[in-house]
Design a protein around this motif. Structure first.
Motif, PDB file in Angstrom:
ATOM      1  N   ALA A   1       0.835  -1.200   0.000  1.00 21.90           N
ATOM      2  CA  ALA A   1       0.000   0.000   0.000  1.00 21.90           C
ATOM      3  C   ALA A   1       0.872   1.253   0.000  1.00 21.90           C
ATOM      4  O   ALA A   1       2.042   1.217   0.419  1.00 21.90           O
ATOM      5  CB  ALA A   1      -0.908  -0.009   1.223  1.00 21.90           C
ATOM      6  N   PRO A   2       0.317   2.380  -0.473  1.00 19.97           N
ATOM      7  CA  PRO A   2       1.075   3.633  -0.458  1.00 19.97           C
ATOM      8  C   PRO A   2       1.598   3.960   0.946  1.00 19.97           C
ATOM      9  O   PRO A   2       0.955   3.643   1.948  1.00 19.97           O
ATOM     10  CB  PRO A   2       0.053   4.670  -0.924  1.00 19.97           C
ATOM     11  CG  PRO A   2      -0.919   3.896  -1.742  1.00 19.97           C
ATOM     12  CD  PRO A   2      -1.026   2.555  -1.074  1.00 19.97           C
ATOM     13  N   ILE A   3       2.755   4.577   0.972  1.00 19.42           N
ATOM     14  CA  ILE A   3       3.372   5.005   2.230  1.00 19.42           C
ATOM     15  C   ILE A   3       3.179   6.502   2.375  1.00 19.42           C
ATOM     16  O   ILE A   3       3.469   7.266   1.444  1.00 19.42           O
ATOM     17  CB  ILE A   3       4.869   4.653   2.257  1.00 19.42           C
ATOM     18  CG1 ILE A   3       5.053   3.134   2.305  1.00 19.42           C
ATOM     19  CG2 ILE A   3       5.561   5.313   3.459  1.00 19.42           C
ATOM     20  CD1 ILE A   3       6.507   2.694   2.250  1.00 19.42           C
ATOM     21  N   ARG A   4       2.664   6.929   3.524  1.00 21.70           N
ATOM     22  CA  ARG A   4       2.529   8.362   3.781  1.00 21.70           C
ATOM     23  C   ARG A   4       3.773   8.852   4.497  1.00 21.70           C
ATOM     24  O   ARG A   4       4.372   8.147   5.321  1.00 21.70           O
ATOM     25  CB  ARG A   4       1.282   8.655   4.615  1.00 21.70           C
ATOM     26  CG  ARG A   4       1.418   8.301   6.094  1.00 21.70           C
ATOM     27  CD  ARG A   4       0.226   8.797   6.891  1.00 21.70           C
ATOM     28  NE  ARG A   4       0.423   8.608   8.332  1.00 21.70           N
ATOM     29  CZ  ARG A   4      -0.438   8.973   9.264  1.00 21.70           C
ATOM     30  NH1 ARG A   4      -1.583   9.554   8.903  1.00 21.70           N
ATOM     31  NH2 ARG A   4      -0.190   8.787  10.549  1.00 21.70           N
ATOM     32  N   LEU A   5       4.159  10.087   4.202  1.00 18.96           N
ATOM     33  CA  LEU A   5       5.345  10.680   4.802  1.00 18.96           C
ATOM     34  C   LEU A   5       5.058  12.131   5.166  1.00 18.96           C
ATOM     35  O   LEU A   5       4.527  12.888   4.351  1.00 18.96           O
ATOM     36  CB  LEU A   5       6.534  10.621   3.834  1.00 18.96           C
ATOM     37  CG  LEU A   5       7.010   9.196   3.530  1.00 18.96           C
ATOM     38  CD1 LEU A   5       7.453   9.081   2.104  1.00 18.96           C
ATOM     39  CD2 LEU A   5       8.118   8.799   4.490  1.00 18.96           C
ATOM     40  N   PHE A   6       5.397  12.498   6.385  1.00 16.08           N
ATOM     41  CA  PHE A   6       5.320  13.897   6.788  1.00 16.08           C
ATOM     42  C   PHE A   6       6.522  14.221   7.650  1.00 16.08           C
ATOM     43  O   PHE A   6       7.205  13.325   8.132  1.00 16.08           O
ATOM     44  CB  PHE A   6       4.003  14.212   7.503  1.00 16.08           C
ATOM     45  CG  PHE A   6       3.736  13.434   8.767  1.00 16.08           C
ATOM     46  CD1 PHE A   6       4.118  13.928  10.003  1.00 16.08           C
ATOM     47  CD2 PHE A   6       3.069  12.211   8.715  1.00 16.08           C
ATOM     48  CE1 PHE A   6       3.852  13.229  11.168  1.00 16.08           C
ATOM     49  CE2 PHE A   6       2.793  11.506   9.877  1.00 16.08           C
ATOM     50  CZ  PHE A   6       3.187  12.010  11.103  1.00 16.08           C
ATOM     51  N   GLU A   7       6.784  15.509   7.806  1.00 19.13           N
ATOM     52  CA  GLU A   7       8.009  16.088   8.346  1.00 19.13           C
ATOM     53  C   GLU A   7       9.104  16.004   7.282  1.00 19.13           C
ATOM     54  O   GLU A   7       9.428  14.932   6.775  1.00 19.13           O
ATOM     55  CB  GLU A   7       8.467  15.436   9.652  1.00 19.13           C
ATOM     56  CG  GLU A   7       7.567  15.721  10.830  1.00 19.13           C
ATOM     57  CD  GLU A   7       7.517  17.209  11.199  1.00 19.13           C
ATOM     58  OE1 GLU A   7       8.528  17.912  11.018  1.00 19.13           O
ATOM     59  OE2 GLU A   7       6.464  17.660  11.672  1.00 19.13           O
ATOM     60  N   SER A   8       9.658  17.146   6.935  1.00 18.65           N
ATOM     61  CA  SER A   8      10.586  17.229   5.811  1.00 18.65           C
ATOM     62  C   SER A   8      11.791  16.315   5.968  1.00 18.65           C
ATOM     63  O   SER A   8      12.238  15.702   4.988  1.00 18.65           O
ATOM     64  CB  SER A   8      11.030  18.677   5.600  1.00 18.65           C
ATOM     65  OG  SER A   8      11.585  19.219   6.784  1.00 18.65           O
ATOM     66  N   ALA A   9      12.335  16.182   7.169  1.00 21.62           N
ATOM     67  CA  ALA A   9      13.500  15.313   7.356  1.00 21.62           C
ATOM     68  C   ALA A   9      13.143  13.858   7.129  1.00 21.62           C
ATOM     69  O   ALA A   9      13.941  13.077   6.590  1.00 21.62           O
ATOM     70  CB  ALA A   9      14.096  15.506   8.749  1.00 21.62           C
ATOM     71  N   SER A  10      11.954  13.464   7.533  1.00 26.94           N
ATOM     72  CA  SER A  10      11.498  12.098   7.301  1.00 26.94           C
ATOM     73  C   SER A  10      11.350  11.842   5.804  1.00 26.94           C
ATOM     74  O   SER A  10      11.781  10.797   5.293  1.00 26.94           O
ATOM     75  CB  SER A  10      10.162  11.864   8.011  1.00 26.94           C
ATOM     76  OG  SER A  10       9.632  10.591   7.700  1.00 26.94           O
ATOM     77  N   ILE A  11      10.747  12.790   5.084  1.00 20.06           N
ATOM     78  CA  ILE A  11      10.579  12.652   3.639  1.00 20.06           C
ATOM     79  C   ILE A  11      11.939  12.559   2.953  1.00 20.06           C
ATOM     80  O   ILE A  11      12.169  11.703   2.089  1.00 20.06           O
ATOM     81  CB  ILE A  11       9.773  13.836   3.073  1.00 20.06           C
ATOM     82  CG1 ILE A  11       8.358  13.858   3.664  1.00 20.06           C
ATOM     83  CG2 ILE A  11       9.713  13.771   1.556  1.00 20.06           C
ATOM     84  CD1 ILE A  11       7.563  15.107   3.320  1.00 20.06           C
ATOM     85  N   MET A  12      12.865  13.437   3.323  1.00 17.88           N
ATOM     86  CA  MET A  12      14.172  13.467   2.671  1.00 17.88           C
ATOM     87  C   MET A  12      14.965  12.199   2.944  1.00 17.88           C
ATOM     88  O   MET A  12      15.610  11.646   2.043  1.00 17.88           O
ATOM     89  CB  MET A  12      14.946  14.709   3.121  1.00 17.88           C
ATOM     90  CG  MET A  12      14.290  16.016   2.732  1.00 17.88           C
ATOM     91  SD  MET A  12      15.236  17.464   3.250  1.00 17.88           S
ATOM     92  CE  MET A  12      16.453  17.562   1.946  1.00 17.88           C
ATOM     93  N   THR A  13      14.931  11.716   4.174  1.00 22.59           N
ATOM     94  CA  THR A  13      15.651  10.485   4.501  1.00 22.59           C
ATOM     95  C   THR A  13      15.063   9.307   3.730  1.00 22.59           C
ATOM     96  O   THR A  13      15.799   8.469   3.184  1.00 22.59           O
ATOM     97  CB  THR A  13      15.597  10.221   6.012  1.00 22.59           C
ATOM     98  OG1 THR A  13      16.144  11.344   6.708  1.00 22.59           O
ATOM     99  CG2 THR A  13      16.399   8.978   6.384  1.00 22.59           C
ATOM    100  N   TYR A  14      13.746   9.254   3.664  1.00 24.55           N
ATOM    101  CA  TYR A  14      13.069   8.176   2.935  1.00 24.55           C
ATOM    102  C   TYR A  14      13.479   8.182   1.462  1.00 24.55           C
ATOM    103  O   TYR A  14      13.822   7.141   0.883  1.00 24.55           O
ATOM    104  CB  TYR A  14      11.554   8.333   3.075  1.00 24.55           C
ATOM    105  CG  TYR A  14      10.752   7.339   2.269  1.00 24.55           C
ATOM    106  CD1 TYR A  14      10.430   6.091   2.786  1.00 24.55           C
ATOM    107  CD2 TYR A  14      10.320   7.645   0.977  1.00 24.55           C
ATOM    108  CE1 TYR A  14       9.696   5.167   2.039  1.00 24.55           C
ATOM    109  CE2 TYR A  14       9.589   6.739   0.224  1.00 24.55           C
ATOM    110  CZ  TYR A  14       9.276   5.502   0.765  1.00 24.55           C
ATOM    111  OH  TYR A  14       8.568   4.595   0.015  1.00 24.55           O
ATOM    112  N   LEU A  15      13.425   9.346   0.824  1.00 22.96           N
ATOM    113  CA  LEU A  15      13.759   9.431  -0.588  1.00 22.96           C
ATOM    114  C   LEU A  15      15.234   9.128  -0.835  1.00 22.96           C
ATOM    115  O   LEU A  15      15.580   8.453  -1.816  1.00 22.96           O
ATOM    116  CB  LEU A  15      13.409  10.822  -1.121  1.00 22.96           C
ATOM    117  CG  LEU A  15      11.918  11.158  -1.205  1.00 22.96           C
ATOM    118  CD1 LEU A  15      11.731  12.626  -1.582  1.00 22.96           C
ATOM    119  CD2 LEU A  15      11.204  10.252  -2.209  1.00 22.96           C
ATOM    120  N   ALA A  16      16.111   9.623   0.021  1.00 23.66           N
ATOM    121  CA  ALA A  16      17.540   9.351  -0.135  1.00 23.66           C
ATOM    122  C   ALA A  16      17.820   7.859  -0.034  1.00 23.66           C
ATOM    123  O   ALA A  16      18.632   7.300  -0.792  1.00 23.66           O
ATOM    124  CB  ALA A  16      18.340  10.122   0.912  1.00 23.66           C
TER     125      ALA A  16
END
Length: 303
Positions: A124-139
């Protein structure tokens, strides 16, 4: 009973005494009073739009929003085509962050928020919030801009979370009282100006011995820090803040800020979901790489 240590006559406004129990009144919050509330949760039933790409970003080009769009554009610049994304505008001035669809992704009702509709596990889709969490996830998803070697990785994360912990003093503290509060309060401005300058000194000392914030390599730490401290050094954040804080004195921060400002991906990233400034620099929504050439506000106005 008179407070001898803090006489009410010295308060602002004069005579103000904090009540035993605080209660919210419409109008609290200065420039953002129309949307501020002391409660969380959805206020409208508005759902979010979903575009053609796996990565769906819902944001606004504030410094926190720009962190993520800079990273996404840097990933694409580096050849990671899976990082293609749709960026939908969330107008926080109109309270769009309190719509049900947005709150489902970010219960804190702050931009940015991202949904990955194609996570690595295929679920299922993963939700992401807080910019540091989003950036770490994408990296981590794309294996870029976050080293795998433990010491280098730790240094990047040190500075990423330094930014997350420090910037509220610059934005919600200095920026709010210097630019947005309904009155100029010397104590508040002095307090947060001192902290903003201390943080600039921390960063200046680090950059004295390093090309990039975490060392020799450009990383998500630089991308997170630049929209706050790079723009402050270049005097493009709060009006006249650079002059007020004498940011030209932080020569290593200024060198780094100018260097990053010339990166093509960063130039694109700061435009996404931008609704102020020159029309040629505003791309309200981004759904394709060609949008930077055809759908900036100056092009739309000409059509």
């Amino acid at each position: 009973m008179t407070d001898e240590k803090f006489p009410p006559a010295n308060n602002l406004p004069a005579g103000y005494v904090p009540p035993k129990v605080w209660t919210w009144e419409p109008g609290n919050g200065g420039q953002f009073a129309s949307i501020n509330r002391p409660t969380a949760g959805a206020q409208t039933d508005v759902e979010l739009q979903v575009g053609k790409h796996p990565l769906q970003l819902y944001s606004l080009a504030t410094p926190n929003g720009q962190k993520v769009t800079i990273l996404l554009e840097e990933l694409l610049e580096a050849g990671h085509q899976g990082a293609e994304y749709d960026a939908w505008l969330i107008n926080i001035g109109k309270g769009e962050q309190f719509g049900k669809g947005f709150v489902d992704i970010n219960p804190n009702s702050k931009i940015p928020a991202l949904a990955d509709h194609a996570p690595k596990d295929g679920g299922a889709p993963i939700r992401l919030f807080e910019s540091a969490s989003i950036m770490t996830y994408l990296a981590e998803k794309f294996g870029a801009f976050l080293p795998s070697e433990p010491r280098a990785r730790a240094e990047v994360l040190n500075w990423l979370f330094w930014q997350m912990g420090s910037a509220p003093f610059v934005g919600g503290g200095f920026g709010h009282f210097f630019s947005y509060a309904p009155m100029k309060i010397q104590y508040a401005i002095d307090r947060y100006a001192m902290e903003a300058k201390r943080q600039m000194d921390v960063l200046n000392r680090q950059l004295a011995d390093n090309e990039f914030v975490a060392g020799k390599e450009y990383s998500i730490a630089d991308m997170a820090i630049w929209p706050w401290y790079g723009r402050l050094a270049l005097d493009t954040s709060y009006p006249d803040a650079g002059t007020f804080l004498s940011t030209h004195e932080y020569d290593h921060v200024l060198r780094w800020a100018k260097q990053l400002a010339e990166r093509p991906a960063l130039k694109r990233g700061v435009m996404v979901n931008k609704t102020s400034g020159p029309l040629a620099e505003q791309l309200h929504e981004r759904h394709d790489a060609s949008d930077f050439l055809t759908k900036t506000q100056d092009k739309i106005s000409e059509a």
